[in-house]
Design a protein around this motif. Structure first.
Motif, PDB file in Angstrom:
ATOM      1  N   ILE A  50       0.827  -1.208   0.000  1.00 34.61           N
ATOM      2  CA  ILE A  50       0.000   0.000   0.000  1.00 34.61           C
ATOM      3  C   ILE A  50       0.861   1.259   0.000  1.00 34.61           C
ATOM      4  O   ILE A  50       0.581   2.231  -0.702  1.00 34.61           O
ATOM      5  N   LEU A  51       1.913   1.264   0.793  1.00 30.99           N
ATOM      6  CA  LEU A  51       2.703   2.469   1.007  1.00 30.99           C
ATOM      7  C   LEU A  51       3.735   2.645  -0.099  1.00 30.99           C
ATOM      8  O   LEU A  51       4.347   1.675  -0.544  1.00 30.99           O
ATOM      9  N   PRO A  52       3.962   3.887  -0.531  1.00 34.12           N
ATOM     10  CA  PRO A  52       4.945   4.130  -1.590  1.00 34.12           C
ATOM     11  C   PRO A  52       6.367   3.895  -1.082  1.00 34.12           C
ATOM     12  O   PRO A  52       6.654   4.083   0.110  1.00 34.12           O
ATOM     13  N   PRO A  53       7.284   3.523  -1.965  1.00 29.52           N
ATOM     14  CA  PRO A  53       8.666   3.259  -1.541  1.00 29.52           C
ATOM     15  C   PRO A  53       9.411   4.515  -1.113  1.00 29.52           C
ATOM     16  O   PRO A  53      10.376   4.441  -0.357  1.00 29.52           O
ATOM     17  N   ASP A  54       8.961   5.676  -1.593  1.00 31.80           N
ATOM     18  CA  ASP A  54       9.633   6.938  -1.266  1.00 31.80           C
ATOM     19  C   ASP A  54       8.939   7.645  -0.103  1.00 31.80           C
ATOM     20  O   ASP A  54       8.780   8.873  -0.098  1.00 31.80           O
ATOM     21  N   LEU A  55       8.555   6.887   0.908  1.00 32.27           N
ATOM     22  CA  LEU A  55       7.767   7.427   2.010  1.00 32.27           C
ATOM     23  C   LEU A  55       8.500   8.459   2.864  1.00 32.27           C
ATOM     24  O   LEU A  55       7.888   9.445   3.296  1.00 32.27           O
ATOM     25  N   PRO A  56       9.798   8.316   3.156  1.00 32.58           N
ATOM     26  CA  PRO A  56      10.481   9.318   3.988  1.00 32.58           C
ATOM     27  C   PRO A  56      10.338  10.731   3.423  1.00 32.58           C
ATOM     28  O   PRO A  56      10.578  10.976   2.240  1.00 32.58           O
ATOM     29  N   GLY A  57       9.904  11.644   4.278  1.00 29.54           N
ATOM     30  CA  GLY A  57       9.708  13.032   3.878  1.00 29.54           C
ATOM     31  C   GLY A  57       8.357  13.328   3.250  1.00 29.54           C
ATOM     32  O   GLY A  57       8.032  14.491   2.993  1.00 29.54           O
ATOM     33  N   TRP A  73       2.427   4.482  12.098  1.00 32.86           N
ATOM     34  CA  TRP A  73       3.297   3.676  11.229  1.00 32.86           C
ATOM     35  C   TRP A  73       4.032   4.584  10.236  1.00 32.86           C
ATOM     36  O   TRP A  73       5.226   4.406   9.990  1.00 32.86           O
ATOM     37  N   LEU A  74       3.301   5.537   9.662  1.00 33.66           N
ATOM     38  CA  LEU A  74       3.892   6.431   8.671  1.00 33.66           C
ATOM     39  C   LEU A  74       4.969   7.319   9.291  1.00 33.66           C
ATOM     40  O   LEU A  74       6.028   7.538   8.693  1.00 33.66           O
ATOM     41  N   ALA A  75       4.704   7.822  10.492  1.00 31.60           N
ATOM     42  CA  ALA A  75       5.686   8.677  11.164  1.00 31.60           C
ATOM     43  C   ALA A  75       6.976   7.909  11.441  1.00 31.60           C
ATOM     44  O   ALA A  75       8.081   8.439  11.258  1.00 31.60           O
ATOM     45  N   ARG A  76       6.853   6.662  11.871  1.00 29.20           N
ATOM     46  CA  ARG A  76       8.048   5.854  12.131  1.00 29.20           C
ATOM     47  C   ARG A  76       8.841   5.597  10.859  1.00 29.20           C
ATOM     48  O   ARG A  76      10.060   5.414  10.906  1.00 29.20           O
ATOM     49  N   ALA A  77       8.148   5.583   9.724  1.00 29.26           N
ATOM     50  CA  ALA A  77       8.817   5.338   8.446  1.00 29.26           C
ATOM     51  C   ALA A  77       9.406   6.607   7.843  1.00 29.26           C
ATOM     52  O   ALA A  77       9.950   6.560   6.740  1.00 29.26           O
ATOM     53  N   GLY A  78       9.290   7.727   8.540  1.00 29.38           N
ATOM     54  CA  GLY A  78       9.907   8.959   8.079  1.00 29.38           C
ATOM     55  C   GLY A  78       8.971   9.921   7.379  1.00 29.38           C
ATOM     56  O   GLY A  78       9.414  10.967   6.896  1.00 29.38           O
ATOM     57  N   ALA A  79       7.665   9.599   7.308  1.00 29.75           N
ATOM     58  CA  ALA A  79       6.694  10.505   6.698  1.00 29.75           C
ATOM     59  C   ALA A  79       6.275  11.583   7.707  1.00 29.75           C
ATOM     60  O   ALA A  79       6.592  11.501   8.901  1.00 29.75           O
TER      61      ALA A  79
END
Length: 254
Positions: A50-57, A73-79
């Motif tokens: 579901i999540l894009p590979p370029d999630l950080p930022g 989950w998104l915040a932990r992944a850098g989003a």
């Protein structure tokens, strides 16, 4: 406009007074997961992507965030997520989880059909049984398009139309029988104390296209056998044969 005000107010009351009471205790388990697992059947992110590979930022808005575990989950992944939900009770649980897990991101109370952010504010809009189930798609999908920059992505999960058609009005459970007509039985589903929205596939495609989205994928989820748990509204045996939920992916192409 009367219907709009009616379903927003009813769903807010339902979540604040009823549903938050049994979803709140699940929040800690969801927040603690190291890999996102989606929907009723805990489908792993590694399976559905579901999540894009370029999630950080990435700037993300979660529409109908509930206890905001997806945003966590998104915040932990850098989003950089923002959670939006109509229910103060759900957001109170989300704030408690933020304090417990040491994460901080904006939580906004309001309807996902009218989000207080300017145009082109986000790169990704996401909803896991949030706006995608509890909001009018003719309102929340255009709002998602407004919030996204050109080329932004929308991903959401919801009940599958087949599930909605087979739910017994007496038992409120998926059966092997069609209880609603396909024509006229989908769309706005009035359940008394709450309102859900389950469009047909054709209607959903037309709504997305009218808002400038191109559909990238539609994933119909099959429950595993054995499943990790059962649900009152649908059995894992049923959902192993037919899809009870599905995931849509789309890109704002104009």
């Amino acid at each position: 406009m009367t219907d709009h005000v009616d379903h927003v107010a009813r769903n807010r009351h339902y979540w604040d007074e009823t549903a938050a009471g049994y979803h709140g205790p699940l929040a800690r388990d969801h927040w603690a997961r190291t890999e996102p697992r989606w929907g009723l059947w805990g489908t792993p992110e590694s399976q559905v992507r579901i999540l894009p590979p370029d999630l950080p930022g990435t700037r993300v808005v979660e529409l109908g965030c509930g206890t905001a575990y997806v945003s966590a989950w998104l915040a932990r992944a850098g989003a950089h997520p923002v959670g939006v939900d109509v229910s103060e009770a759900q957001l109170a649980t989300a704030r408690a989880m933020q304090a417990e897990f040491g994460l901080d991101f904006p939580l906004v109370q309001g309807s996902a059909e009218d989000v207080p952010y300017p145009d082109d504010s986000f790169d990704l809009a996401i909803s896991e049984f949030g706006a995608s189930l509890w909001c009018d798609p003719d309102r929340w999908i255009p709002e998602a398009a407004r919030l996204l920059r050109p080329g932004g992505r929308l991903v959401f999960s919801r009940y599958a139309p087949l599930y909605a058609l087979t739910v017994s009005p007496e038992e409120h459970r998926a059966t092997d029988t069609l209880h609603r007509p396909h024509f006229g039985g989908l769309g706005r589903i009035d359940l008394g104390d709450r309102v859900e929205f389950v469009s047909s596939h054709g209607e959903m495609v037309r709504t997305l296209r009218a808002s400038g989205f191109t559909v990238d994928d539609l994933i119909e989820i099959q429950a595993p056998a054995p499943a990790h748990r059962e649900f009152d509204e649908v059995s894992s045996e049923w959902a192993h044969r037919w899809p009870s939920e599905e995931i849509w992916k789309a890109t704002l192409t104009g």
